[in-house]
Design a protein around this motif. Structure first.
Motif, PDB file in Angstrom:
ATOM      1  N   LEU A 265       0.825  -1.201   0.000  1.00  0.00           N
ATOM      2  CA  LEU A 265       0.000   0.000   0.000  1.00  0.00           C
ATOM      3  C   LEU A 265       0.862   1.255   0.000  1.00  0.00           C
ATOM      4  CD1 LEU A 265      -2.723   1.492   0.270  1.00  0.00           C
ATOM      5  CD2 LEU A 265      -2.549   1.165   2.747  1.00  0.00           C
ATOM      6  N   CYS A 266       1.916   1.253   0.781  1.00  0.00           N
ATOM      7  CA  CYS A 266       2.737   2.453   0.942  1.00  0.00           C
ATOM      8  C   CYS A 266       4.029   2.414   0.130  1.00  0.00           C
ATOM      9  CB  CYS A 266       3.058   2.663   2.423  1.00  0.00           C
ATOM     10  SG  CYS A 266       1.594   3.026   3.435  1.00  0.00           S
ATOM     11  N   ASP A 267       4.162   1.460  -0.761  1.00  0.00           N
ATOM     12  CA  ASP A 267       5.363   1.348  -1.591  1.00  0.00           C
ATOM     13  C   ASP A 267       5.109   2.068  -2.920  1.00  0.00           C
ATOM     14  OD1 ASP A 267       7.571   0.643  -3.099  1.00  0.00           O
ATOM     15  OD2 ASP A 267       7.609  -1.426  -2.377  1.00  0.00           O
ATOM     16  N   PRO A 268       5.834   3.144  -3.214  1.00  0.00           N
ATOM     17  CA  PRO A 268       5.606   3.867  -4.487  1.00  0.00           C
ATOM     18  C   PRO A 268       5.773   2.996  -5.719  1.00  0.00           C
ATOM     19  CG  PRO A 268       6.995   5.165  -3.004  1.00  0.00           C
ATOM     20  CD  PRO A 268       6.862   3.800  -2.390  1.00  0.00           C
ATOM     21  N   ARG A 269       6.560   1.917  -5.612  1.00  0.00           N
ATOM     22  CA  ARG A 269       6.756   1.047  -6.769  1.00  0.00           C
ATOM     23  C   ARG A 269       5.478   0.316  -7.163  1.00  0.00           C
ATOM     24  NH1 ARG A 269      11.734  -2.429  -4.669  1.00  0.00           N
ATOM     25  NH2 ARG A 269      10.228  -2.611  -2.948  1.00  0.00           N
ATOM     26  N   SER A 270       4.506   0.241  -6.238  1.00  0.00           N
ATOM     27  CA  SER A 270       3.242  -0.428  -6.548  1.00  0.00           C
ATOM     28  C   SER A 270       2.428   0.343  -7.576  1.00  0.00           C
ATOM     29  CB  SER A 270       2.400  -0.592  -5.277  1.00  0.00           C
ATOM     30  OG  SER A 270       3.062  -1.387  -4.314  1.00  0.00           O
ATOM     31  N   TYR A 271       2.779   1.587  -7.837  1.00  0.00           N
ATOM     32  CA  TYR A 271       1.950   2.465  -8.671  1.00  0.00           C
ATOM     33  C   TYR A 271       2.649   2.944  -9.940  1.00  0.00           C
ATOM     34  CZ  TYR A 271      -0.338   2.448  -4.155  1.00  0.00           C
ATOM     35  OH  TYR A 271      -0.911   2.051  -2.975  1.00  0.00           O
ATOM     36  N   ARG A 272       3.946   2.729 -10.066  1.00  0.00           N
ATOM     37  CA  ARG A 272       4.647   3.244 -11.236  1.00  0.00           C
ATOM     38  C   ARG A 272       4.260   2.424 -12.467  1.00  0.00           C
ATOM     39  NH1 ARG A 272      10.678   1.100  -9.483  1.00  0.00           N
ATOM     40  NH2 ARG A 272      10.313  -1.092 -10.034  1.00  0.00           N
ATOM     41  N   ARG A 273       4.167   3.081 -13.559  1.00  0.00           N
ATOM     42  CA  ARG A 273       3.756   2.427 -14.798  1.00  0.00           C
ATOM     43  C   ARG A 273       4.749   1.348 -15.225  1.00  0.00           C
ATOM     44  NH1 ARG A 273       0.021   3.427 -18.568  1.00  0.00           N
ATOM     45  NH2 ARG A 273       0.421   2.754 -20.717  1.00  0.00           N
ATOM     46  N   GLU A 274       6.026   1.554 -14.908  1.00  0.00           N
ATOM     47  CA  GLU A 274       7.057   0.595 -15.307  1.00  0.00           C
ATOM     48  C   GLU A 274       6.917  -0.742 -14.591  1.00  0.00           C
ATOM     49  OE1 GLU A 274       7.578   3.648 -14.223  1.00  0.00           O
ATOM     50  OE2 GLU A 274       8.206   4.692 -16.068  1.00  0.00           O
ATOM     51  N   SER A 275       6.123  -0.804 -13.544  1.00  0.00           N
ATOM     52  CA  SER A 275       5.888  -2.069 -12.847  1.00  0.00           C
ATOM     53  C   SER A 275       4.829  -2.915 -13.535  1.00  0.00           C
ATOM     54  CB  SER A 275       5.468  -1.809 -11.394  1.00  0.00           C
ATOM     55  OG  SER A 275       6.504  -1.184 -10.665  1.00  0.00           O
ATOM     56  N   PHE A 276       4.154  -2.354 -14.561  1.00  0.00           N
ATOM     57  CA  PHE A 276       3.075  -3.054 -15.257  1.00  0.00           C
ATOM     58  C   PHE A 276       3.330  -3.171 -16.761  1.00  0.00           C
ATOM     59  CE2 PHE A 276       1.455  -1.004 -11.482  1.00  0.00           C
ATOM     60  CZ  PHE A 276       0.619  -1.944 -10.907  1.00  0.00           C
ATOM     61  N   PHE A 277       3.960  -2.169 -17.334  1.00  0.00           N
ATOM     62  CA  PHE A 277       4.197  -2.119 -18.775  1.00  0.00           C
ATOM     63  C   PHE A 277       5.696  -1.963 -19.032  1.00  0.00           C
ATOM     64  CE2 PHE A 277       0.011  -0.257 -17.993  1.00  0.00           C
ATOM     65  CZ  PHE A 277      -0.797  -1.005 -18.835  1.00  0.00           C
ATOM     66  N   PRO A 278       6.222  -2.602 -20.095  1.00  0.00           N
ATOM     67  CA  PRO A 278       5.533  -3.551 -20.982  1.00  0.00           C
ATOM     68  C   PRO A 278       5.458  -4.930 -20.335  1.00  0.00           C
ATOM     69  CG  PRO A 278       7.810  -3.332 -21.664  1.00  0.00           C
ATOM     70  CD  PRO A 278       7.628  -2.380 -20.511  1.00  0.00           C
TER      71      PRO A 278
END
Length: 348
Positions: A265-278
């Motif tokens: 919840l509090c980890d900024p990496r959970s929300y960065r686009r690079e964690s999902f794409f590509p």
């Protein structure tokens, strides 16, 4: 001056000297025995005995979870087109995917010593029968489908669940809003139900594998991940209410019971686009290789040094209030009624 007085000492009797003689004879015998063993060893040329350290203990690692546990959207997954078998598991049988790039096989490779991995994850699974009843088409729940398959000699169990549960709760709440109801009392009841079911699951896990160490992960604020940001305001509010509520009220308190909690919840990496794409199946909901690598390292860190999750971490932990305008949006037909707009294609 008077003469000094001397006390007469009597010689010890033969009976009194007998224990002393026995001790002396025993000491001499032990010394000669030691010399004889040393001389024999030196004469034969054999090396002195060396203590062989015992091999490191085997870690029997069991993973419980849903599509993230099987590595959906990883370049090498245990589920979907990237799976060498080309089929999706129909139930939570152990998945053989040692070279996978999802977080489960990555964590298994990071653990010290020999590791036996039993991955019981299954796409679409939710926590419990109560969560499964919220929506048609949910294929399984962890409590009934995965916990009975935990081997009793498991030594480590990881658990990440709640994404599909969030979707199911939000979908059911939105359906109520379409009928003119206030969805928030329903959401509150489901958060309480999830918390109770989580405790039931943990009790079942402990009964099944009493020696296993547990580690769990909470949920990111699904309103702020890439797919959540694409949703109408009303749905985003519900996503925030449910996912943050499940994390803060059902999962985070487990750290007070001695269970390490990975604070997504509090980890900024959970929300960065690079964690999902590509990613081969990128949808903005499931992590890619980079996101899974971060998650595996987060599990490893929390196992090595447990740190309680943060109580608040704006903006990620903020849910706001469900405004009348947002409720009006939920009461409209601006989103599909048959399928959640933030669900992956072909996935509950």
């Amino acid at each position: 001056m008077g003469s000094p007085t001397w006390q007469k000492r009597q010689a010890p009797s033969p009976q009194a000297l007998r224990p002393v003689r026995l001790l002396l004879l025993l000491s001499v015998a032990i010394g000669m025995l030691g010399w004889g063993l040393t001389a024999c060893s030196e004469a034969s040329g054999s090396p002195p005995a060396v203590l062989i350290p015992s091999p490191p203990a085997l870690t029997r690692y069991v993973a419980l979870g849903a599509s993230d546990a099987v590595g959906f959207n990883a370049s090498i997954s245990c589920d979907g087109p990237a799976n060498a078998a080309g089929t999706r598991p129909q139930r939570s049988e152990p998945l053989d995917c040692p070279n996978g790039t999802g977080y489960v096989p990555r964590l298994a490779r990071l653990l010290p010593g020999p590791v036996e991995l039993i991955n019981l994850g299954r796409s679409g699974a939710v926590l419990s029968p109560a969560m499964q009843a919220l929506r048609e088409g949910i294929p399984a729940n962890l409590l009934q489908d995965q916990v009975p398959r935990i081997p009793p000699n498991a030594t480590l169990i990881t658990l990440w669940v709640g994404g599909n549960d969030t979707n199911a709760i939000v979908f059911a709440a939105a359906q109520r809003a379409l009928q003119g109801e206030d969805p928030l009392p329903f959401v509150e009841r489901q958060i309480q139900q999830f918390a109770a079911d989580y405790q039931t699951l943990l009790q079942a896990v402990r009964a099944r594998a009493p020696q296993a160490r547990l580690a769990v992960a909470n949920l990111p604020n699904f309103a702020l991940i890439p797919l959540g940001q694409q949703q109408p305001r009303g749905l985003r509010q519900l996503l925030a209410w449910v996912s943050v509520g499940l994390s803060q009220r059902a999962i985070n308190p487990l750290s007070q019971e001695g269970i390490p909690v990975v604070d997504l919840l509090c980890d900024p990496r959970s929300y960065r686009r690079e964690s999902f794409f590509p990613g081969p199946l990128a949808d903005g909901f499931h992590p890619n290789d980079r996101g899974y690598a971060d998650l595996a390292e987060a599990f490893l860190r929390i196992l090595q040094q447990p740190v309680p999750p943060q109580r608040r971490c704006p903006p990620f932990s903020e849910v706001g209030s469900l405004s009348p305008e947002a409720l009006a949006e939920l009461s409209s037909s601006s989103f599909p009624k048959a399928e959640l707009p933030f669900s992956s294609p072909g996935k509950p």
